[in-house]
Design a protein around this motif. Structure first.
Motif, PDB file in Angstrom:
ATOM      1  N   TYR A 122       0.842  -1.061   0.099  1.00 43.87           N
ATOM      2  CA  TYR A 122       0.009  -0.125   0.070  1.00 43.87           C
ATOM      3  C   TYR A 122       0.858   1.132   0.087  1.00 43.87           C
ATOM      4  O   TYR A 122       0.736   2.134  -0.781  1.00 43.87           O
ATOM      5  CB  TYR A 122      -0.913  -0.338   1.277  1.00 43.87           C
ATOM      6  CG  TYR A 122      -1.737   1.351   1.359  1.00 43.87           C
ATOM      7  CD1 TYR A 122      -2.778   1.409   0.549  1.00 43.87           C
ATOM      8  CD2 TYR A 122      -1.386   2.208   2.472  1.00 43.87           C
ATOM      9  CE1 TYR A 122      -3.692   2.659   0.754  1.00 43.87           C
ATOM     10  CE2 TYR A 122      -1.987   3.259   2.558  1.00 43.87           C
ATOM     11  CZ  TYR A 122      -3.064   3.607   1.769  1.00 43.87           C
ATOM     12  OH  TYR A 122      -3.655   4.845   1.918  1.00 43.87           O
ATOM     13  N   GLN A 171      -7.367   1.513  -5.352  1.00 43.62           N
ATOM     14  CA  GLN A 171      -6.791   2.434  -4.447  1.00 43.62           C
ATOM     15  C   GLN A 171      -7.122   3.940  -4.632  1.00 43.62           C
ATOM     16  O   GLN A 171      -7.704   4.567  -4.059  1.00 43.62           O
ATOM     17  CB  GLN A 171      -5.275   2.721  -4.247  1.00 43.62           C
ATOM     18  CG  GLN A 171      -4.841   1.145  -3.512  1.00 43.62           C
ATOM     19  CD  GLN A 171      -3.401   1.486  -3.039  1.00 43.62           C
ATOM     20  OE1 GLN A 171      -3.117   2.493  -2.391  1.00 43.62           O
ATOM     21  NE2 GLN A 171      -2.348   0.680  -3.114  1.00 43.62           N
ATOM     22  N   TRP A 209     -12.335   2.075  -1.391  1.00 45.59           N
ATOM     23  CA  TRP A 209     -11.146   1.869  -0.564  1.00 45.59           C
ATOM     24  C   TRP A 209     -10.907   2.821   0.444  1.00 45.59           C
ATOM     25  O   TRP A 209     -11.423   4.016   0.506  1.00 45.59           O
ATOM     26  CB  TRP A 209      -9.863   1.708  -1.270  1.00 45.59           C
ATOM     27  CG  TRP A 209      -9.361   2.830  -1.714  1.00 45.59           C
ATOM     28  CD1 TRP A 209     -10.001   3.627  -2.890  1.00 45.59           C
ATOM     29  CD2 TRP A 209      -8.193   3.699  -1.525  1.00 45.59           C
ATOM     30  NE1 TRP A 209      -9.291   4.783  -3.087  1.00 45.59           N
ATOM     31  CE2 TRP A 209      -8.048   4.698  -2.448  1.00 45.59           C
ATOM     32  CE3 TRP A 209      -7.052   3.455  -0.458  1.00 45.59           C
ATOM     33  CZ2 TRP A 209      -7.051   5.521  -2.277  1.00 45.59           C
ATOM     34  CZ3 TRP A 209      -6.165   4.414  -0.379  1.00 45.59           C
ATOM     35  CH2 TRP A 209      -5.879   5.432  -1.051  1.00 45.59           C
ATOM     36  N   VAL A 216      -3.584  -8.135  -3.141  1.00 42.90           N
ATOM     37  CA  VAL A 216      -2.433  -7.453  -3.157  1.00 42.90           C
ATOM     38  C   VAL A 216      -1.004  -8.187  -3.903  1.00 42.90           C
ATOM     39  O   VAL A 216      -0.788  -9.042  -3.357  1.00 42.90           O
ATOM     40  CB  VAL A 216      -2.102  -7.086  -1.328  1.00 42.90           C
ATOM     41  CG1 VAL A 216      -0.849  -6.099  -1.358  1.00 42.90           C
ATOM     42  CG2 VAL A 216      -3.117  -6.451  -0.871  1.00 42.90           C
TER      43      VAL A 216
END
Length: 338
Positions: free
Chosen positions: A119, A148, A154, A226
């Motif tokens: 992230y 994102q 998100w 991810v």
């Protein structure tokens, strides 16, 4: 006992000096290094490299054959993982709150976390400098980045909610990119679906789950996968900074603390626990995890029964994720009952 190197000379207990990452006497090496533009990236992270060859290596995937002057990032990733583990552990150990050994373990597991690293890597544009020959990997990264950017699906970096909807890593759900909806989104590329319901009819069998429209009535979360490579390059750049700064832990921590600060402040305020551990502490006598089931699409479903309060289900790409999902689902519903 004496240790000897490959050439037969005796090795001392001192670490050897760092060799140059590339042969700077080679004109083609210099031209290759100059062809990479890392100015903006260095501004973003707040560190200027003395030897950019380390940075080239840190962003080179094993599949990328055009880089002929350095290795791929895997060795730097190995080093960076150890460096980050040390500097984060040391910071937590010296934290004014003087956390207990158990809390220190939980905090370190929460912060040394590939999902958080991935992230932050996107937040600071690491992905824009990543080099590989894999269309599939680039598509995965692009979808992750787009998820994102979509603020409706998100939790943003500065205002992220890490309390209830967190992702799994070594039995922790610290950060995820989950969207809550009343129906399945067939366009998502998610590898993990976390389904929770008190009503057994919604997930009575795998065939009904995939074909019965009634399943869309359940409370459901979809987890965006991810890409592991993003966490890897976050670590490899840390290893590159460590070597470029003449093995300075302080330099690495100065750069990476700024990036990790929102998570550090969140977790040191309230030490996170795994959903399974929290559920067992909340209902120590009534929790019973049933045997996992394999669905038709290959995913695993785990059901946890809280005697007298209901049965709760979690679905994931492996048993560990599914078990955590079931525990998380149970916790959410138990809080509603309270």
């Amino acid at each position: 006992m004496y240790c000897f190197s490959e050439d037969g000379t005796e090795m001392t207990g001192e670490l050897p000096p760092l060799p140059s990452p590339v042969d700077y006497c080679n004109p083609s090496v210099l031209s290759t290094i100059q062809s990479y533009d890392f100015d903006r990236f260095e501004q973003l992270i707040g560190y200027r490299f003395h030897q950019r060859a380390y940075l080239i290596q840190a962003f080179t995937h094993a599949s990328y054959s055009y880089n002929t002057i350095t290795d791929c990032y895997q060795r730097l990733e190995f080093l960076g993982d150890a460096v980050l583990d040390y500097v984060i552990t040391r910071y937590l150990y010296e934290h004014p709150k003087r956390h207990s050994p158990g809390e220190l373990t939980d905090l370190r597991s929460a912060l040394v976390n590939n999902n958080i690293f991935a992230y932050i890597a996107v937040k600071y544009d690491y992905h824009k400098y990543f080099r590989c020959h894999s269309n599939e990997l680039f598509l995965l990264i692009d979808k992750f980045v787009q998820t994102q950017k979509d603020k409706s699906t998100w939790c943003g970096f500065d205002e992220c909610n890490l309390g209830d909807d967190d992702d799994e890593n070594d039995e922790f759900f610290y950060y995820d990119f989950l969207t809550s909806s009343a129906s399945n989104n067939k366009d998502t590329y998610s590898n993990t679906i976390t389904s929770c319901t008190i009503d057994d009819e919604h997930l009575s069998n795998s065939h009904d789950e995939q074909n019965d429209e009634s399943t869309t009535e359940a409370d459901e979360w979809e987890e965006t996968e991810v890409p592991k490579c993003l966490g890897d390059i976050f670590e490899s750049v840390a290893g590159a900074i460590f070597l470029d700064s003449n093995k300075s832990f302080n330099t690495v921590w100065k750069i990476y603390y700024r990036m990790l600060k929102p998570f550090i402040e969140k977790f040191t305020t309230k030490v996170p626990k795994s959903p399974i551990r929290e559920l067992l502490e909340l209902e120590p006598e009534t929790v019973k995890f049933e045997k996992p089931e394999r669905l038709l699409d290959g995913r695993i479903r785990v059901t946890v029964e809280i005697i007298g309060k209901g049965r709760f289900k979690g679905v994931g790409r492996n048993y560990r994720i599914a078990k955590n999902a079931a525990a998380k689902c149970a916790l959410k519903n138990l809080r509603r009952l309270d």
